[in-house]
Design an enzyme around this catalytic site. Structure first.
Site, PDB file in Angstrom:
ATOM      1  N   GLU A  62       2.579   8.850   2.123  1.00 46.51           N
ATOM      2  CA  GLU A  62       1.158   8.557   1.938  1.00 46.51           C
ATOM      3  C   GLU A  62       0.771   7.099   2.001  1.00 46.51           C
ATOM      4  O   GLU A  62       1.736   6.306   1.567  1.00 46.51           O
ATOM      5  CB  GLU A  62       0.843   8.994   0.300  1.00 46.51           C
TER       6      GLU A  62
ATOM      7  N   ASP B 163      -2.260   4.617   0.893  1.00 49.86           N
ATOM      8  CA  ASP B 163      -3.453   4.544   0.046  1.00 49.86           C
ATOM      9  C   ASP B 163      -4.312   3.624   0.388  1.00 49.86           C
ATOM     10  O   ASP B 163      -3.827   2.262  -0.177  1.00 49.86           O
ATOM     11  CB  ASP B 163      -3.102   5.025  -1.358  1.00 49.86           C
TER      12      ASP B 163
ATOM     13  N   GLU C 254      -7.330   2.527  -2.351  1.00 46.41           N
ATOM     14  CA  GLU C 254      -8.004   2.909  -3.607  1.00 46.41           C
ATOM     15  C   GLU C 254      -8.958   1.668  -4.095  1.00 46.41           C
ATOM     16  O   GLU C 254      -8.381   0.682  -4.542  1.00 46.41           O
ATOM     17  CB  GLU C 254      -6.941   3.311  -4.718  1.00 46.41           C
TER      18      GLU C 254
ATOM     19  N   GLN D 164      -6.836  -1.411  -4.459  1.00 42.73           N
ATOM     20  CA  GLN D 164      -5.326  -1.077  -4.520  1.00 42.73           C
ATOM     21  C   GLN D 164      -5.023  -0.433  -3.535  1.00 42.73           C
ATOM     22  O   GLN D 164      -5.521   0.478  -2.936  1.00 42.73           O
ATOM     23  CB  GLN D 164      -5.136  -0.306  -5.776  1.00 42.73           C
TER      24      GLN D 164
ATOM     25  N   GLU E 252       2.382  -0.562  -5.810  1.00 45.86           N
ATOM     26  CA  GLU E 252       0.997  -1.002  -5.526  1.00 45.86           C
ATOM     27  C   GLU E 252       1.238  -2.427  -5.366  1.00 45.86           C
ATOM     28  O   GLU E 252       1.820  -3.195  -5.858  1.00 45.86           O
ATOM     29  CB  GLU E 252       0.425  -0.529  -7.089  1.00 45.86           C
TER      30      GLU E 252
ATOM     31  N   GLY F 192      -7.136  -1.394 -16.992  1.00 42.37           N
ATOM     32  CA  GLY F 192      -6.140  -0.646 -17.285  1.00 42.37           C
ATOM     33  C   GLY F 192      -6.680   0.366 -18.186  1.00 42.37           C
ATOM     34  O   GLY F 192      -6.070   0.696 -19.055  1.00 42.37           O
TER      35      GLY F 192
ATOM     36  N   ARG G 155       7.929  -3.921 -14.958  1.00 39.42           N
ATOM     37  CA  ARG G 155       8.312  -2.491 -14.583  1.00 39.42           C
ATOM     38  C   ARG G 155       9.464  -2.468 -13.763  1.00 39.42           C
ATOM     39  O   ARG G 155      10.265  -1.334 -13.677  1.00 39.42           O
ATOM     40  CB  ARG G 155       7.213  -2.198 -13.258  1.00 39.42           C
TER      41      ARG G 155
END
Length: 298
Positions: A103, A105, A107, A120, A132, A201, A283
């Site tokens: 995929e 993206d 966004e 994004q 991202e 967020g 992360r």
């Protein structure tokens, strides 16, 4: 005074002219030639060749391509939701099917009135995403139509805004990084409520008193290898990957960014990038493997 051109420059000029002519011949198509509503068709409206798709407190809406494709370039012109768009997401993306899908993206994350949209991008390979990047734009995407494109070949995936590259994902399979090149993809767009995460967020929620939220589309263009459902997946891969077919996106000049495009990408990253998963140590204490190869490009 006569000017002598090198053979490589002559080849590049001829190929550039070929691409320009091809684009002019293919041109943009009407929505219903390539796409169809996939949900909430009562949230669609048409003004000539312009499609409007709305989100209200009853439903969002979405559309998808009638066919699936492998490699090539897909472009849609979009004018994003104007005014207070906080909590809304307008998405333009390509995706294959199944849990191990690929995929790409775009966004577009809405914001409160006067605050800029964030774009994004994300890439899934074999069902794994979490790649991202977010950036601001150098214009107001709610005031006019702008083109958003995905170029995909066996060497790279390039996200472009008005033909300016904003992200590149390069094929580094030789270094053990998976690359999407074995699954046909559909082309999709949707508008939906994502106020649990989209704006700051999730701290800013959708204000339904401003509904309906409307995104407008035109300039639908898919210049790719079409993959009929009557043909097996393996055969589509062979046909769309065949070097002897003369596909324009397989030409060597398309295997990497030009020098000018590389400078454009550097400018975008230096001036408009606000988040890159590769540098998010909270992360990813250990950066994902592709980040060792994509730091300069993404």
């Amino acid at each position: 005074m006569a000017v002598s051109l090198s053979p490589s420059l002559v080849k590049l000029s001829i190929f550039s002219l070929f691409v320009i002519v091809l684009v002019r011949v293919v041109g943009a198509s009407r929505f219903d030639e390539l796409f169809q509503p996939t949900w909430a068709p009562d949230h669609f409206s048409y003004e000539g060749e312009q499609l409007n798709m709305k989100l209200d407190n009853y439903s969002g809406a979405g559309f998808g391509s009638k066919s699936k494709y492998m490699f090539g370039k897909t472009t849609i012109q979009i004018q994003l939701v104007e005014g207070d768009s906080a909590g809304t997401v307008t998405a333009f993306y390509m995706s294959s099917d199944g849990p191990n899908h690929n995929e790409f993206d775009f966004e577009f994350l809405g914001n409160t009135t006067g605050e800029p949209y964030l774009v994004q991008t994300n890439i899934y390979v074999n069902g794994v995403g979490n790649r991202e990047q977010r950036l601001g734009l150098w214009f107001d995407p709610t005031k006019d139509f702008h083109s958003y494109s995905i170029l995909w070949n066996q060497r790279q995936v390039v996200f472009m805004v008005d033909e300016t590259p904003i992200r590149v994902f390069t094929n580094k399979e030789k270094q053990g990084v998976a690359f999407p090149r074995d699954q046909a993809m559909g082309v999709y767009s949707s508008i939906w409520n994502a106020d649990d995460w989209a704006t700051q967020g999730g701290r800013v929620k959708t204000d339904w008193t401003h509904a309906p939220f409307v995104a407008s589309y035109k300039g639908f263009d898919i210049n790719s290898c079409e993959c009929p459902v009557s043909v097996t997946a393996d055969e589509n891969v062979r046909r769309c990957s065949a070097g002897d077919k003369g596909y324009w996106w397989d030409h060597p000049v398309m295997s990497e960014l030009s020098l000018h495009q590389s400078h454009q990408l550097m400018w975008v990253r230096a001036n408009h990038l606000v988040y890159d998963y590769c540098t998010d140590s909270s992360r990813f204490p250990l950066p994902p493997p592709e980040c060792n190869h994509h730091q300069s490009k993404g």
